[in-house]
Design an enzyme around this catalytic site. Structure first.
Site, PDB file in Angstrom:
ATOM      1  N   LYS A  22       1.039 -38.666 -17.623  1.00  0.00           N
ATOM      2  CA  LYS A  22       0.389 -37.632 -18.445  1.00  0.00           C
ATOM      3  C   LYS A  22       0.888 -36.238 -18.044  1.00  0.00           C
ATOM      4  CE  LYS A  22      -3.939 -36.217 -17.262  1.00  0.00           C
ATOM      5  NZ  LYS A  22      -4.036 -34.762 -17.022  1.00  0.00           N
ATOM      6  N   ASN A  23       0.883 -35.975 -16.725  1.00  0.00           N
ATOM      7  CA  ASN A  23       1.164 -34.606 -16.284  1.00  0.00           C
ATOM      8  C   ASN A  23       2.654 -34.247 -16.311  1.00  0.00           C
ATOM      9  OD1 ASN A  23      -1.521 -34.192 -16.082  1.00  0.00           O
ATOM     10  ND2 ASN A  23      -1.621 -34.359 -13.844  1.00  0.00           N
ATOM     11  N   ARG A  92      -6.541 -27.701 -20.678  1.00  0.00           N
ATOM     12  CA  ARG A  92      -6.008 -26.508 -20.006  1.00  0.00           C
ATOM     13  C   ARG A  92      -4.491 -26.453 -20.017  1.00  0.00           C
ATOM     14  NH1 ARG A  92      -8.775 -23.603 -16.623  1.00  0.00           N
ATOM     15  NH2 ARG A  92      -6.825 -23.361 -15.516  1.00  0.00           N
ATOM     16  N   CYS A 116     -13.311 -24.967 -15.623  1.00  0.00           N
ATOM     17  CA  CYS A 116     -13.526 -26.348 -16.075  1.00  0.00           C
ATOM     18  C   CYS A 116     -14.329 -27.069 -15.020  1.00  0.00           C
ATOM     19  CB  CYS A 116     -12.216 -27.043 -16.375  1.00  0.00           C
ATOM     20  SG  CYS A 116     -11.371 -27.603 -14.920  1.00  0.00           S
ATOM     21  N   ARG A 121     -10.183 -22.504 -11.761  1.00  0.00           N
ATOM     22  CA  ARG A 121      -8.805 -22.668 -12.231  1.00  0.00           C
ATOM     23  C   ARG A 121      -8.246 -21.470 -13.016  1.00  0.00           C
ATOM     24  NH1 ARG A 121      -8.279 -28.699 -14.543  1.00  0.00           N
ATOM     25  NH2 ARG A 121      -6.107 -28.484 -14.016  1.00  0.00           N
ATOM     26  N   PRO A 122      -8.066 -20.333 -12.345  1.00  0.00           N
ATOM     27  CA  PRO A 122      -7.478 -19.172 -13.032  1.00  0.00           C
ATOM     28  C   PRO A 122      -5.998 -19.394 -13.365  1.00  0.00           C
ATOM     29  CG  PRO A 122      -7.729 -18.732 -10.679  1.00  0.00           C
ATOM     30  CD  PRO A 122      -8.351 -20.075 -10.930  1.00  0.00           C
ATOM     31  N   VAL A 123      -5.438 -18.504 -14.207  1.00  0.00           N
ATOM     32  CA  VAL A 123      -4.007 -18.602 -14.546  1.00  0.00           C
ATOM     33  C   VAL A 123      -3.290 -17.301 -14.169  1.00  0.00           C
ATOM     34  CG1 VAL A 123      -4.167 -20.377 -16.339  1.00  0.00           C
ATOM     35  CG2 VAL A 123      -4.531 -17.986 -16.957  1.00  0.00           C
ATOM     36  N   ASP A 124      -3.843 -16.605 -13.157  1.00  0.00           N
ATOM     37  CA  ASP A 124      -3.275 -15.302 -12.779  1.00  0.00           C
ATOM     38  C   ASP A 124      -1.816 -15.406 -12.341  1.00  0.00           C
ATOM     39  OD1 ASP A 124      -4.528 -16.780 -10.661  1.00  0.00           O
ATOM     40  OD2 ASP A 124      -4.217 -15.095  -9.321  1.00  0.00           O
ATOM     41  N   ASP A 309      -5.582 -35.666  -7.279  1.00  0.00           N
ATOM     42  CA  ASP A 309      -5.913 -36.555  -8.402  1.00  0.00           C
ATOM     43  C   ASP A 309      -6.208 -37.987  -7.956  1.00  0.00           C
ATOM     44  OD1 ASP A 309      -5.609 -34.420 -10.067  1.00  0.00           O
ATOM     45  OD2 ASP A 309      -3.624 -34.973 -10.800  1.00  0.00           O
ATOM     46  N   ILE A 331      -7.751 -28.444  -2.881  1.00  0.00           N
ATOM     47  CA  ILE A 331      -7.116 -27.842  -4.071  1.00  0.00           C
ATOM     48  C   ILE A 331      -8.165 -27.258  -5.028  1.00  0.00           C
ATOM     49  CG2 ILE A 331      -5.565 -28.237  -6.037  1.00  0.00           C
ATOM     50  CD1 ILE A 331      -4.077 -28.806  -3.526  1.00  0.00           C
ATOM     51  N   ARG A 401      -8.624 -39.472 -21.945  1.00  0.00           N
ATOM     52  CA  ARG A 401      -7.688 -38.348 -21.852  1.00  0.00           C
ATOM     53  C   ARG A 401      -6.492 -38.704 -20.985  1.00  0.00           C
ATOM     54  NH1 ARG A 401     -10.322 -32.778 -20.317  1.00  0.00           N
ATOM     55  NH2 ARG A 401      -8.113 -32.352 -20.494  1.00  0.00           N
TER      56      ARG A 401
HETATM   57  N1  EPU Z   1      -4.489 -21.501  -9.211  1.00  0.00           N
HETATM   58  C1  EPU Z   1      -4.726 -20.146  -9.158  1.00  0.00           C
HETATM   59  N2  EPU Z   1      -4.054 -19.336 -10.024  1.00  0.00           N
HETATM   60  C2  EPU Z   1      -3.149 -19.814 -10.923  1.00  0.00           C
HETATM   61  C3  EPU Z   1      -2.906 -21.206 -10.959  1.00  0.00           C
HETATM   62  C4  EPU Z   1      -3.586 -22.022 -10.084  1.00  0.00           C
HETATM   63  O1  EPU Z   1      -5.532 -19.678  -8.362  1.00  0.00           O
HETATM   64  O2  EPU Z   1      -2.573 -19.018 -11.686  1.00  0.00           O
HETATM   65  C5  EPU Z   1      -5.205 -22.396  -8.283  1.00  0.00           C
HETATM   66  C6  EPU Z   1      -6.097 -23.418  -8.998  1.00  0.00           C
HETATM   67  O3  EPU Z   1      -7.349 -22.887  -9.346  1.00  0.00           O
HETATM   68  C7  EPU Z   1      -6.174 -24.531  -7.971  1.00  0.00           C
HETATM   69  C8  EPU Z   1      -4.787 -24.490  -7.329  1.00  0.00           C
HETATM   70  O4  EPU Z   1      -4.250 -23.192  -7.629  1.00  0.00           O
HETATM   71  O5  EPU Z   1      -7.138 -24.232  -7.032  1.00  0.00           O
HETATM   72  C9  EPU Z   1      -3.801 -25.525  -7.822  1.00  0.00           C
HETATM   73  O6  EPU Z   1      -3.872 -25.631  -9.223  1.00  0.00           O
HETATM   74  P1  EPU Z   1      -2.613 -26.002 -10.123  1.00  0.00           P
HETATM   75  O7  EPU Z   1      -2.237 -24.803 -10.914  1.00  0.00           O
HETATM   76  O8  EPU Z   1      -1.562 -26.656  -9.320  1.00  0.00           O
HETATM   77  O9  EPU Z   1      -3.272 -27.051 -11.107  1.00  0.00           O
HETATM   78  P2  EPU Z   1      -2.869 -27.258 -12.606  1.00  0.00           P
HETATM   79  O10 EPU Z   1      -1.437 -26.968 -12.778  1.00  0.00           O
HETATM   80  O11 EPU Z   1      -3.853 -26.576 -13.493  1.00  0.00           O
HETATM   81  C10 EPU Z   1      -2.103 -29.743 -12.390  1.00  0.00           C
HETATM   82  C11 EPU Z   1      -2.503 -31.055 -13.002  1.00  0.00           C
HETATM   83  C12 EPU Z   1      -3.864 -31.465 -12.447  1.00  0.00           C
HETATM   84  C13 EPU Z   1      -3.740 -31.587 -10.941  1.00  0.00           C
HETATM   85  C14 EPU Z   1      -3.248 -30.262 -10.332  1.00  0.00           C
HETATM   86  C15 EPU Z   1      -3.003 -30.315  -8.845  1.00  0.00           C
HETATM   87  C16 EPU Z   1      -1.391 -30.968 -15.130  1.00  0.00           C
HETATM   88  C17 EPU Z   1      -1.496 -30.870 -16.612  1.00  0.00           C
HETATM   89  N3  EPU Z   1      -2.544 -30.909 -14.452  1.00  0.00           N
HETATM   90  O12 EPU Z   1      -3.114 -28.810 -12.768  1.00  0.00           O
HETATM   91  O13 EPU Z   1      -4.177 -32.731 -13.009  1.00  0.00           O
HETATM   92  O14 EPU Z   1      -4.986 -31.908 -10.372  1.00  0.00           O
HETATM   93  O15 EPU Z   1      -2.008 -29.874 -10.978  1.00  0.00           O
HETATM   94  O16 EPU Z   1      -2.082 -31.300  -8.542  1.00  0.00           O
HETATM   95  O17 EPU Z   1      -0.304 -31.114 -14.603  1.00  0.00           O
HETATM   96  C18 EPU Z   1      -5.572 -34.491 -13.674  1.00  0.00           C
HETATM   97  O18 EPU Z   1      -4.569 -35.067 -14.126  1.00  0.00           O
HETATM   98  O19 EPU Z   1      -6.691 -35.059 -13.579  1.00  0.00           O
HETATM   99  C19 EPU Z   1      -5.469 -33.098 -13.266  1.00  0.00           C
HETATM  100  C20 EPU Z   1      -6.529 -32.306 -13.120  1.00  0.00           C
END
Ligand code: EPU
Length: 421
Positions: A22-23, A92, A116, A121-124, A309, A331, A401
């Protein structure tokens, strides 16, 4: 709403084909936005999140054809460079359209995803990275409005960017954006997850120039355009890990096919510590378990460490393993929602901060439980398979999902799972 009714304590036996990840599939489907040519994919799993991604891409104007195992995406004319809240809030990963739209068209408007169930989970970091590449970004009414129109040839500019936190989709977004930028981008402290590598390999087949995949420094030399490519999506290591944990708990003997064991090391090494036998072959892995397990402690962290995960599933396993274990989540700040539900099934778990302390019991008992997020739901399924009696799991849309044909696959191995509509 659908629910699952599971009769526990059937050992699992047989062979199973693991689906595409999926990811990896989600960013790769979205990478189709980077070219007007056709991106042709195999092993795209049939999942609700994949449908959500496809429907967002269609809304933007991408033509999508699916025939047997092949998915073809052509983003010739993009009529909508906008990802509305209704679509982003349900998944997301929709934030991944930001980098490609901005890089190819010089503009994008994408809803902020918001928090969520598993954390804020910010996107900063996605935003700061694009700003470092010269993009002008404003946040208005909950939307990220991004533009490169003020830049030379309206193109993002290569730069050196250090990511404060290792982020999977953040690395993917910036890698896609940098593929069409002017000059070289260096991403430091990048994510090394196999799904990030798979996206990078797909982009390279499309003509991108990306080096350092699988390391924490990724270098991307921007090119003028990308072109058509064929790509086979990597297997889902979390799906594989979930089945391995299930067999460990119920006992049995199962071969998983379409896996590369090197990507499963963090999971299989922990499982071996519990006492199960694992044989790794080139494209398959075999697990044998007598269901008598020793508790194992673990701590989640970015790849190659233990994946967040798989945290919930290993916690379920520890509830019926001999001894006391500690499971630490580093995480996401709110990823213990399965704990209360496992306790309903008789588990003994205490939470102290981001650590759960689990006292193993001989068995769990069937109960009515509620799924709260994708991996929490998976942990409840495997706990139910090992438990005495019948368990009913509600709100299973989370499972749809991320797990392809979950009950069919388990039933094929001898489980007794019924879906009630
Ligand atoms: N974070 C920030 N700022 C950002 C981005 C991330 O603070 O701009 C923080 C997040 O809040 C979190 C950490 O960094 O605490 C890591 O988050 P990451 O960005 O790596 O997570 P993600 O990319 O949103 C993906 C997977 C998740 C998986 C995580 C960690 C996808 C679509 N989703 O999420 O998958 O848990 O990486 O490996 O690739 C799942 O499949 O159930 C799932 C949640």
């Amino acid at each position: 709403m659908d629910k699952l009714v599971i009769q526990g304590q059937s050992p699992l036996h047989g062979e199973l084909e693991i689906s595409g990840a999926k990811n990896a599939a989600l960013p790769i489907l979205i990478a189709s936005l980077l070219t007007e040519d056709t991106l042709s994919l195999t092993h795209v799993p049939h999942l609700q999140d994949v449908n959500t991604a496809k429907s967002l891409l269609k809304y933007m104007g991408v033509d999508i054809q699916v025939e047997n195992d092949k998915t073809e995406l052509t983003a010739k004319e993009i009529t909508n460079k906008n990802a509305p809240y209704e679509r982003v809030k349900t998944m997301r990963a929709s934030i991944l359209v930001l980098g490609p739209l901005l890089a190819r068209f010089g503009e994008a408007r994408v809803s902020l995803p918001g928090g969520c169930a598993i954390g804020s989970r910010p996107v900063d970091i996605h935003i700061k990275g694009l700003q470092a590449m010269g993009a002008k970004i404003d946040i208005h009414n909950g939307y990220i409005e991004a533009s490169t129109k003020h830049l030379l040839k309206s193109k993002l500019q290569g730069c050196k960017f250090y990511m404060d936190i290792v982020t999977v989709t953040g690395t993917e977004n910036l890698m896609m954006a940098a593929s069409l930028a002017e000059g070289v981008t260096i991403l430091e402290n990048a994510a090394k997850e196999p799904e990030v590598v798979d996206l990078g390999q797909c982009l390279n087949k499309m003509g991108a120039k990306i080096k350092g995949l699988g390391t924490d420094v990724i270098t991307i030399e921007g090119v003028d355009s990308l072109h058509k490519a064929n790509h086979d999506v990597i297997f889902d290591r979390i799906e594989a890990g979930t089945y391995l944990a299930a067999v460990a708990m119920t006992g049995g003997d199962v071969i998983l096919k379409n896996v590369q064991h090197k990507y499963l090391d963090a999971i299989t090494l922990k499982l071996i510590e519990t006492g199960v036998k694992i044989e790794s072959h080139e494209n398959s892995i075999r697990i044998k378990s007598d269901g008598k397990l020793k508790a194992v402690s673990l701590r989640t962290a970015p790849y190659p460490a233990f994946p967040t995960d798989m945290q919930a599933q290993m916690m379920a396993l520890n509830t019926i393993a001999e001894g006391v274990s500690e499971v630490t989540e580093t995480i996401f700040e709110n990823r213990f929602m399965h704990v209360q539900e496992l306790i309903r099934m008789g588990a003994q778990i205490d939470i102290r901060g981001n650590t759960a302390i689990i006292r193993g019991k001989e068995y769990l008992e069937g109960a009515s439980v509620m799924a709260t997020d994708l991996r929490a739901s998976a942990s409840l399924v495997i706990a139910s398979l090992a438990a005495r009696g019948q368990t009913t799991i509600e709100r299973i849309y989370h499972l749809d999902r991320g797990y392809e044909k979950l009950e069919d696959k388990f039933n094929q191995l001898g489980a007794n799972i019924k879906r009630i509509h």
